[in-house]
Design an enzyme around this catalytic site. Sequence first.
Site, PDB file in Angstrom:
ATOM      1  N   PHE A 241       0.819  -1.219   0.000  1.00 25.77           N
ATOM      2  CA  PHE A 241       0.000   0.000   0.000  1.00 25.77           C
ATOM      3  C   PHE A 241       0.848   1.262   0.000  1.00 25.77           C
ATOM      4  O   PHE A 241       0.456   2.274  -0.561  1.00 25.77           O
ATOM      5  CB  PHE A 241      -0.862   0.037   1.265  1.00 25.77           C
ATOM      6  CG  PHE A 241      -2.053  -0.862   1.254  1.00 25.77           C
ATOM      7  CD1 PHE A 241      -2.156  -1.892   2.170  1.00 25.77           C
ATOM      8  CD2 PHE A 241      -3.080  -0.678   0.346  1.00 25.77           C
ATOM      9  CE1 PHE A 241      -3.273  -2.720   2.175  1.00 25.77           C
ATOM     10  CE2 PHE A 241      -4.201  -1.497   0.353  1.00 25.77           C
ATOM     11  CZ  PHE A 241      -4.293  -2.526   1.278  1.00 25.77           C
ATOM     12  N   SER A 272      -2.326  -6.083  -7.190  1.00 29.67           N
ATOM     13  CA  SER A 272      -2.384  -4.994  -6.213  1.00 29.67           C
ATOM     14  C   SER A 272      -2.859  -5.531  -4.880  1.00 29.67           C
ATOM     15  O   SER A 272      -3.504  -6.585  -4.812  1.00 29.67           O
ATOM     16  CB  SER A 272      -3.362  -3.919  -6.691  1.00 29.67           C
ATOM     17  OG  SER A 272      -4.677  -4.449  -6.743  1.00 29.67           O
ATOM     18  N   ASP A 273      -2.518  -4.808  -3.808  1.00 29.04           N
ATOM     19  CA  ASP A 273      -3.100  -5.171  -2.523  1.00 29.04           C
ATOM     20  C   ASP A 273      -4.449  -4.469  -2.463  1.00 29.04           C
ATOM     21  O   ASP A 273      -4.522  -3.241  -2.349  1.00 29.04           O
ATOM     22  CB  ASP A 273      -2.202  -4.719  -1.370  1.00 29.04           C
ATOM     23  CG  ASP A 273      -2.777  -5.177  -0.038  1.00 29.04           C
ATOM     24  OD1 ASP A 273      -2.054  -5.134   0.963  1.00 29.04           O
ATOM     25  OD2 ASP A 273      -3.959  -5.598  -0.006  1.00 29.04           O
ATOM     26  N   PHE A 274      -5.489  -5.275  -2.549  1.00 22.60           N
ATOM     27  CA  PHE A 274      -6.850  -4.738  -2.601  1.00 22.60           C
ATOM     28  C   PHE A 274      -6.847  -3.570  -3.599  1.00 22.60           C
ATOM     29  O   PHE A 274      -6.322  -3.713  -4.702  1.00 22.60           O
ATOM     30  CB  PHE A 274      -7.312  -4.347  -1.197  1.00 22.60           C
ATOM     31  CG  PHE A 274      -8.806  -4.423  -1.054  1.00 22.60           C
ATOM     32  CD1 PHE A 274      -9.563  -3.283  -0.919  1.00 22.60           C
ATOM     33  CD2 PHE A 274      -9.443  -5.652  -1.103  1.00 22.60           C
ATOM     34  CE1 PHE A 274     -10.944  -3.355  -0.820  1.00 22.60           C
ATOM     35  CE2 PHE A 274     -10.818  -5.730  -1.002  1.00 22.60           C
ATOM     36  CZ  PHE A 274     -11.568  -4.575  -0.862  1.00 22.60           C
ATOM     37  N   SER A 276      -5.068  -0.900  -3.819  1.00 19.69           N
ATOM     38  CA  SER A 276      -3.885  -0.028  -3.674  1.00 19.69           C
ATOM     39  C   SER A 276      -3.576   0.698  -4.973  1.00 19.69           C
ATOM     40  O   SER A 276      -2.910   1.736  -4.952  1.00 19.69           O
ATOM     41  CB  SER A 276      -2.669  -0.867  -3.251  1.00 19.69           C
ATOM     42  OG  SER A 276      -2.368  -1.856  -4.225  1.00 19.69           O
TER      43      SER A 276
END
Length: 724
Positions: A241, A272-274, A276
């Site tokens: 993030f 991606s992280d969620f 991000s």
Amino acid sequence: MSATSQSPDLAALLSAMTLEEKLGQLSFYVARFASAGAQGANPLDAMRGEGDRLDAIRAGRVTGLFNLYGVTALRDLQRVAVEESRLKIPLLFAADVIHGFRTIFPIALAEAAAFDPALAEATARMAAEEAAAHGLHWTFAPACDLARDARWGRYEESSGEDVYLLCRLTEARVRGFQGRDLVLAPGHILATAKHFAAYGAAEAGRDYNLAEISRATLHDHYLPSFRAALAAGAATVMSAFQTVDGIPATANPYLLTTVLRGQWGFDGVVVSDFASDHELIDHGFAENRADAARLALNAGLDMNMESGLFMEQGPALLAAGAITMAQIDQAVMRVLRIKERAGLFADPYRHLHESDAIGLAARARSLSAEAARKAPVLIKNRTGLLPLPSVPLRVALTGPFARDTAHLNGPWSWFADESPGISLYDGLKDRLPAGSDLIAPEPGDDPAAQMAAMKRADVIILALGETSHHSGESRSRADITLPAGQLDLARQAHATGKPVVALIRCGRPLDLSALDPLADAILITWFLGPETGPAVADLLTGKAAPSGKLPASFPRAAGQVPLYYNHQMTGRPVPEGGDDQYKSRYIDLPPGPLYPFGFGLSYTEFAYGKPMLDSESLAWDGELRISATVTNDGARAGEEIVQLYIRDRVGSRVRPVRELKGFQRIKLRPRESVTVRFTLTRADLAFYRADDRIEAEPGLFDLWIGPHSAGGLAAHFTLEAPAA
Ligand code: GLC
């Protein structure tokens, strides 16, 4: 071109895809609906209808879903993808299988305290079997984050402050999840090296905050675990993030392209992280959604986890020449390759045949019990209070976790099955010597009764620490002392004059400086999972012996963090016992941690012989063999984690005062000795030098073999210069 039971011609499949179908392969979503037989585990505000999702799958606009499980529901979704879409490309199903799936294991930080890669591989393997049996193909684990700041909420997901320990456990977990060959090995799932990179360096320990570290620190401490994960075959990487060098990791060309692709040659998928990727706008790095999609794809991101940005913005960006079809094709090919590697083209219903999870639960629970006995760390045992004497005892067990079963598992355990965890009380009541009396207050009991029980007791056991909500994502703490009220209880217990054992449940190194003088024995029990009660009771009664070592320095105060053993000396080190004026110190605290990295007691004593080297120098391309004899000098059998540390005396960048370069877990009977052997090569001494190369430098090194990072007998060797 349809997916058949043969390995498909991916290039031909790619060439048959429309732009929308290509962008669909880069679009991954959290499941927002719970259908029959599945449990959505990420309930989010924006509920979208199941019909919308099925239409999107049918149109080839979805590459997979996460945090939904259950063979029946997932098979229904897969059927839509492989029988009703045009190209019939299978979906990937993922979840956060972090420390177990239906059966929970100790948190990663606890598992790190066991210093046992074989155990880490076994728990990851077991979690993968359970996840696969419930229809999943992919886990967002292992976390490869080094942690040095105890205020950070996700310390619990890390494996502590040392990069060598983190690398050994990370590669073991990747092997456990993925096996040697995913297609051939049933019950394995794709792993994710996350959060790339330096997520644990969040400034001030505040989650999602910037990582302000030098490039040398990045390469020496925060990147090696990702390299270890990829060397073990990790199929995917999840971007972090936060920013590194002021550039969000999710759109950071240095991380995602220069290092990951260029230096390391990784050709798997970066997800991606969620959202991000969407958060690039919040960072003030992207002006809008189109900008965010462009910056992320151009930096090297392959897949949106949740935002849908590539699907939404890709056509216009392509038309404007802001991205290229070659970039899109490269990302799509990476996704198709991991689906092939997961065996989905060979069998689109892989892991979706009738669930065979039944037989797993017992095996998983037994492994969880084994891990729960290896993870606790005995940091104090004044007067040898533990193990408790095997005579009838009046035991007062008190504190917020005495009878608790709600906070056994710790964070990231929402997929746990319904089988109940066993509380400390229930573990102890079945394991104390016959004729003992165990008193533990019921919720709402009169405090006076608790006090009376403590006064009548032969020994008081305090069940203290953090709840599951004190740790985890977005749960950083500025105050890392015991939660309110617990010290008062410890003072009351101490005031009785009775022997006091403190059990500390936690997801981070806590500041125990106020507790320390109030307890005769302190056992760090982390979050151990459903077998907490029996495991801790076995350790307290001596049926098992504590063997864990701290994977993180326990500070004297939050004011010391970030705190880690492998720090630089500075130009003004505090002299041993000398005048500390004008030295690098605090005027209100003694130097160093309350308890150091690598420290942990057992129920016996281990004596270390001097390290023996097969030479005083290590040739540039040679090996140095080191050994030391360790003896169990006590009256009980025990396990010891023998640690090898080095120090590079002089470097073109200043080197740490110590660096862990090896560890071995040994088991010795009373009076038994064993010679522990290690081998060092130049590669073990390499670092990010002033000339920006990762290589060793000739010169003098110190070396220790001992029980923790502040002990051990020293030896010395020289790394010779390369032959001219
Ligand atoms: C979370 C976490 C990440 C997790 C992902 C999916 O925000 O940062 O570790 O895998 O979202 O749940």
